[in-house]
Design an enzyme around this catalytic site. Structure first.
Site, PDB file in Angstrom:
ATOM      1  N   CYS A  19      -2.864   1.411   6.550  1.00  0.00           N
ATOM      2  CA  CYS A  19      -2.659   1.672   8.287  1.00  0.00           C
ATOM      3  C   CYS A  19      -3.409   2.234   9.108  1.00  0.00           C
ATOM      4  O   CYS A  19      -4.127   2.216  10.113  1.00  0.00           O
ATOM      5  CB  CYS A  19      -1.930   0.670   8.583  1.00  0.00           C
ATOM      6  SG  CYS A  19      -0.363   2.323   8.364  1.00  0.00           S
ATOM      7  N   GLU A  55       8.844   3.695  13.138  1.00  0.00           N
ATOM      8  CA  GLU A  55       9.623   4.184  12.421  1.00  0.00           C
ATOM      9  C   GLU A  55       9.288   5.825  12.083  1.00  0.00           C
ATOM     10  O   GLU A  55       8.619   6.033  12.410  1.00  0.00           O
ATOM     11  CB  GLU A  55       9.293   3.758  10.569  1.00  0.00           C
ATOM     12  CG  GLU A  55       9.683   2.121  11.160  1.00  0.00           C
ATOM     13  CD  GLU A  55       9.038   1.387   9.927  1.00  0.00           C
ATOM     14  OE1 GLU A  55       8.441   2.052   8.945  1.00  0.00           O
ATOM     15  OE2 GLU A  55       9.745   0.650   9.757  1.00  0.00           O
ATOM     16  N   ASN A  57       0.888  -1.314  -0.115  1.00  0.00           N
ATOM     17  CA  ASN A  57      -0.576   0.132   0.290  1.00  0.00           C
ATOM     18  C   ASN A  57       0.720   0.786  -0.279  1.00  0.00           C
ATOM     19  O   ASN A  57       0.661   2.453  -0.754  1.00  0.00           O
ATOM     20  CB  ASN A  57      -1.278   0.138   1.117  1.00  0.00           C
ATOM     21  CG  ASN A  57      -0.321  -0.301   2.271  1.00  0.00           C
ATOM     22  OD1 ASN A  57       0.972  -0.133   2.792  1.00  0.00           O
ATOM     23  ND2 ASN A  57      -1.021   0.325   3.400  1.00  0.00           N
ATOM     24  N   GLU A  88       5.413  -3.055  12.078  1.00  0.00           N
ATOM     25  CA  GLU A  88       4.561  -2.120  12.030  1.00  0.00           C
ATOM     26  C   GLU A  88       3.259  -2.979  11.748  1.00  0.00           C
ATOM     27  O   GLU A  88       3.675  -3.475  10.214  1.00  0.00           O
ATOM     28  CB  GLU A  88       4.760  -1.032  11.100  1.00  0.00           C
ATOM     29  CG  GLU A  88       6.089  -0.591  11.095  1.00  0.00           C
ATOM     30  CD  GLU A  88       5.493   1.048  12.621  1.00  0.00           C
ATOM     31  OE1 GLU A  88       4.126   1.433  12.522  1.00  0.00           O
ATOM     32  OE2 GLU A  88       6.341   1.763  12.674  1.00  0.00           O
TER      33      GLU A  88
HETATM   34  P1  NAP Z   1       0.822  -8.663   4.525  1.00  0.00           P
HETATM   35  O1  NAP Z   1       0.204  -9.689   3.504  1.00  0.00           O
HETATM   36  O2  NAP Z   1       1.081  -8.911   5.478  1.00  0.00           O
HETATM   37  O3  NAP Z   1       1.996  -8.720   3.542  1.00  0.00           O
HETATM   38  C1  NAP Z   1       3.001  -7.763   4.289  1.00  0.00           C
HETATM   39  C2  NAP Z   1       4.275  -8.274   3.943  1.00  0.00           C
HETATM   40  O4  NAP Z   1       4.326  -9.266   4.087  1.00  0.00           O
HETATM   41  C3  NAP Z   1       4.281  -8.270   2.197  1.00  0.00           C
HETATM   42  O5  NAP Z   1       5.836  -8.183   1.782  1.00  0.00           O
HETATM   43  C4  NAP Z   1       4.555 -10.072   2.108  1.00  0.00           C
HETATM   44  O6  NAP Z   1       4.451 -10.223   0.132  1.00  0.00           O
HETATM   45  C5  NAP Z   1       5.259 -10.302   2.875  1.00  0.00           C
HETATM   46  N1  NAP Z   1       4.193 -11.587   3.348  1.00  0.00           N
HETATM   47  C6  NAP Z   1       3.411 -12.310   3.217  1.00  0.00           C
HETATM   48  N2  NAP Z   1       3.586 -13.475   3.923  1.00  0.00           N
HETATM   49  C7  NAP Z   1       4.796 -14.441   4.045  1.00  0.00           C
HETATM   50  C8  NAP Z   1       5.204 -14.804   4.714  1.00  0.00           C
HETATM   51  N3  NAP Z   1       4.991 -16.003   4.760  1.00  0.00           N
HETATM   52  N4  NAP Z   1       6.990 -14.738   4.941  1.00  0.00           N
HETATM   53  C9  NAP Z   1       7.068 -13.617   4.542  1.00  0.00           C
HETATM   54  N5  NAP Z   1       6.720 -12.699   4.359  1.00  0.00           N
HETATM   55  C10 NAP Z   1       5.269 -12.822   3.293  1.00  0.00           C
HETATM   56  O7  NAP Z   1      -0.075  -7.443   4.344  1.00  0.00           O
HETATM   57  P2  NAP Z   1      -0.750  -6.625   3.139  1.00  0.00           P
HETATM   58  O8  NAP Z   1      -2.238  -6.881   3.097  1.00  0.00           O
HETATM   59  O9  NAP Z   1       0.431  -6.445   2.261  1.00  0.00           O
HETATM   60  O10 NAP Z   1      -0.434  -5.180   3.732  1.00  0.00           O
HETATM   61  C11 NAP Z   1      -1.434  -4.720   4.498  1.00  0.00           C
HETATM   62  C12 NAP Z   1      -1.349  -5.369   5.646  1.00  0.00           C
HETATM   63  O11 NAP Z   1       0.015  -3.962   5.785  1.00  0.00           O
HETATM   64  C13 NAP Z   1      -3.055  -3.853   6.208  1.00  0.00           C
HETATM   65  O12 NAP Z   1      -3.168  -4.376   7.726  1.00  0.00           O
HETATM   66  C14 NAP Z   1      -1.959  -2.187   7.403  1.00  0.00           C
HETATM   67  O13 NAP Z   1      -3.135  -1.759   8.120  1.00  0.00           O
HETATM   68  C15 NAP Z   1      -0.436  -3.153   7.427  1.00  0.00           C
HETATM   69  N6  NAP Z   1       0.243  -1.597   7.561  1.00  0.00           N
HETATM   70  C16 NAP Z   1       0.867  -0.742   8.221  1.00  0.00           C
HETATM   71  C17 NAP Z   1       1.619   0.177   8.481  1.00  0.00           C
HETATM   72  C18 NAP Z   1       2.435   0.200   9.434  1.00  0.00           C
HETATM   73  O14 NAP Z   1       2.841   1.227   8.912  1.00  0.00           O
HETATM   74  N7  NAP Z   1       1.550   0.045  10.727  1.00  0.00           N
HETATM   75  C19 NAP Z   1       2.234  -0.018   6.704  1.00  0.00           C
HETATM   76  C20 NAP Z   1       0.993   0.285   6.203  1.00  0.00           C
HETATM   77  C21 NAP Z   1       0.367  -0.813   5.789  1.00  0.00           C
HETATM   78  P3  NAP Z   1       3.655 -10.916  -0.647  1.00  0.00           P
HETATM   79  O15 NAP Z   1       2.980  -9.359  -0.847  1.00  0.00           O
HETATM   80  O16 NAP Z   1       4.844 -11.172  -1.347  1.00  0.00           O
HETATM   81  O17 NAP Z   1       2.970 -11.468  -0.528  1.00  0.00           O
END
Ligand code: NAP
Length: 488
Positions: free
Chosen positions: A293, A469, A161, A259
């Site tokens: 997020c 961060e 995102n 995060e």
């Molecule tokens: P996600 O599915 O957890 O993916 C995040 C990252 O983790 C991606 O690079 C993903 O790779 C990787 N990943 C997924 N499964 C993994 C595994 N088994 N081992 C290692 N890495 C793995 O989350 P998302 O849907 O992309 O992101 C949205 C979430 O991020 C929301 O909950 C949002 O609130 C949160 N977010 C938080 C912040 C903050 O600063 N707190 C900022 C932005 C977003 P792939 O894409 O290759 O699957």
């Protein structure tokens, strides 16, 4: 050496590799296709790393660490400063790639690229500032002092995102502090990361200091959490994946900085400037089509202000243009994929089934693919036990929930496992402090809708993770504390 020739047409980005290891672009065993969320068409492809490539990237980072850590802060800042200049030079190109792979409207993508660039410059400067402590000694021939030292290899995993700024927000403080980095971007949005790494290559980081591995997440995550040379995992993404990886890090004795997701409450008291609240809520709710997020996920409104705020918000949301992010005038783009649209639709349907009403929007947008675009939506009378009031929605939907007292507002706001961001609108200064400090969140915006400043510690509490961060704490997160007791 493979060079990346960025654009092959208006709607395509060619990134010849997704694998940058030890200062060189490499070929890999396979390729990943990147899809434009606005059209479903392929817009580029990157090389996918094998497990072996990921291990070699860690080894390259490990080998580069001692010499990099031994440089002066000013020397480490030089490639960061140069990278900052190069990002500004190529901002238009980076923004276009971001829009094509992530769907974000072009002006918003430009904003993200420029904001992301700030981290490169800020940490190049901040690392030159002094820190450490000299403690009271036990006698005249003793000195006790505390210093900070870099850790070693930091493995970074970023989400789709914010595909540009999450790369710089993680990498800049880590390398400024003297660590080396291996970064894995999200599969859906690797192009922004590849273009940034082209810039890092040109900026003059010594080989191995920054490394990029695109590819299969589970396999790369396994390398990051299993390899002893990785000292820290810096993860931004979902709570489920973050906690799973943190468990593995704990077993392996590594630090995990998380995060995670959020479920931000947006509190509006009846004494607030409601025009301002509607303006800031529109920003919070529509930035990246609600896929942030820190997006307001529950709009808690003191009952006397409910009707007026709903009207003001509906007026704003009805006038926004939804569509392809490359088109002029579009301010809300597509959601990332059909699964995201299905989740948002399920949240709307569930709220309606429990008695909520649609004030505007409510589903598809005329003339646009209903599997890609969702109309900015306001729901009134949303029950507190509905899905949208309890789960992260990640879409342009604002559910209005009424409250009658300050205590009720605080209790409702804190009734979630998450604790990332909260918003509060009031003209009462006492209430601003009282309620702001009672909110169980890492970040609270009062009469404002934005929180991501380069100098501020972005991060959460409770189920949103505990990393910080940005700001000085962003550096601290990548440094070990060492205390020395010296007798002479
Ligand atoms: P996600 O599915 O957890 O993916 C995040 C990252 O983790 C991606 O690079 C993903 O790779 C990787 N990943 C997924 N499964 C993994 C595994 N088994 N081992 C290692 N890495 C793995 O989350 P998302 O849907 O992309 O992101 C949205 C979430 O991020 C929301 O909950 C949002 O609130 C949160 N977010 C938080 C912040 C903050 O600063 N707190 C900022 C932005 C977003 P792939 O894409 O290759 O699957």
């Amino acid at each position: 050496m493979i060079r990346n020739a960025p654009f092959i047409s208006d709607r395509a980005v060619r990134a010849a590799s997704g694998l940058y290891v030890g200062g060189s672009w490499r070929e890999g065993p396979g390729r990943m296709t990147v899809i434009d969320p606005a059209t479903g068409a392929p817009v580029g492809e990157v090389v996918a790393a094998s497990t072996n490539d990921a291990s070699e990237a860690v080894a390259a980072a490990h080998a580069a660490f001692p010499a990099w850590a031994a440089l002066s802060p000013d020397e480490r800042g030089q490639p960061l400063r140069r990278a900052h200049e190069l990002v500004l030079d190529r901002a238009g190109e980076l923004a276009r790639a971001l829009t094509l792979e992530g769907g974000k409207p072009l002006p918003e993508a430009e904003g993200e690229v420029l904001w992301g660039a700030e981290f490169l410059l800020w940490y190049a400067e901040e690392i030159r500032r002094p820190w450490g402590e000299i403690l009271a000694a036990g006698g005249p021939s003793q000195r006790l002092y505390v210093r900070r030292r870099p850790r070693g290899v930091v493995a970074c995993i970023t989400p789709w995102n914010f595909p540009s700024s999450m790369v710089t927000r993680k990498l800049a403080p880590a390398v400024a502090a003297g660590n080396t980095v291996v970064l894995k971007p999200a599969e859906q949005t690797p192009l922004s990361a590849v273009l940034l790494f082209e810039i890092f290559d040109e900026a003059g980081f010594p080989p191995g200091v920054v490394n990029l591995v695109c590819g299969e997440p589970a396999a790369i995550g396994e390398v990051f959490t299993r390899t002893p040379e990785v000292r820290q995992l810096s993860f931004t993404g979902s709570a489920a994946v973050g906690r799973m990886l943190a468990e593995r890090c704990a077993r392996a004795g590594k630090k995990a900085s998380l995060e995670l997701g959020g479920h931000a409450p947006f509190l509006v008291f009846a004494d607030a400037d409601l025009e301002l609240a509607a303006e800031k809520l529109t920003f919070s709710k529509l930035q990246n089509a609600g896929q942030t997020c820190i997006a307001a996920n529950r709009v808690l409104v003191e009952r006397p202000a409910l009707q007026r705020l709903g009207d003001l918000l509906a007026e704003r949301l009805r006038s926004v243009r939804v569509g392809d992010g490359l088109q002029d005038g579009v301010t809300v783009g597509p959601l990332i994929d059909a699964r995201a649209v299905a989740k948002v639709s399920a949240h709307i349907d569930d709220a309606l089934a429990r008695g909520a009403r649609v004030l505007c929007g409510g589903g598809a947008v005329d003339g646009l693919d209903p599997e890609r675009f969702v109309a900015p939506t306001i729901l009134a009378g949303v029950p507190v036990d509905s899905m949208i009031a309890t789960e992260e929605t990640f879409g342009p939907v604002a559910p209005l929930i009424a409250f009658d007292t300050e205590d009720e507002a605080i209790a409702l706001a804190n009734a979630t496992e998450y604790g990332l961001a909260a918003y509060l609108f009031t003209r009462d200064l006492g209430r601003a402090h009282r309620v702001g400090e009672a909110l169980d969140y890492g970040m609270v915006a009062i009469n404002d809708g934005a929180l991501g400043w380069v100098q501020a510690p972005f991060g959460g509490v409770k189920g949103s993770g505990d990393a910080r961060e940005g700001g000085r704490l962003g550096l601290e997160d990548h440094l070990d504390v060492q205390y020395l007791s010296v007798n002479f």
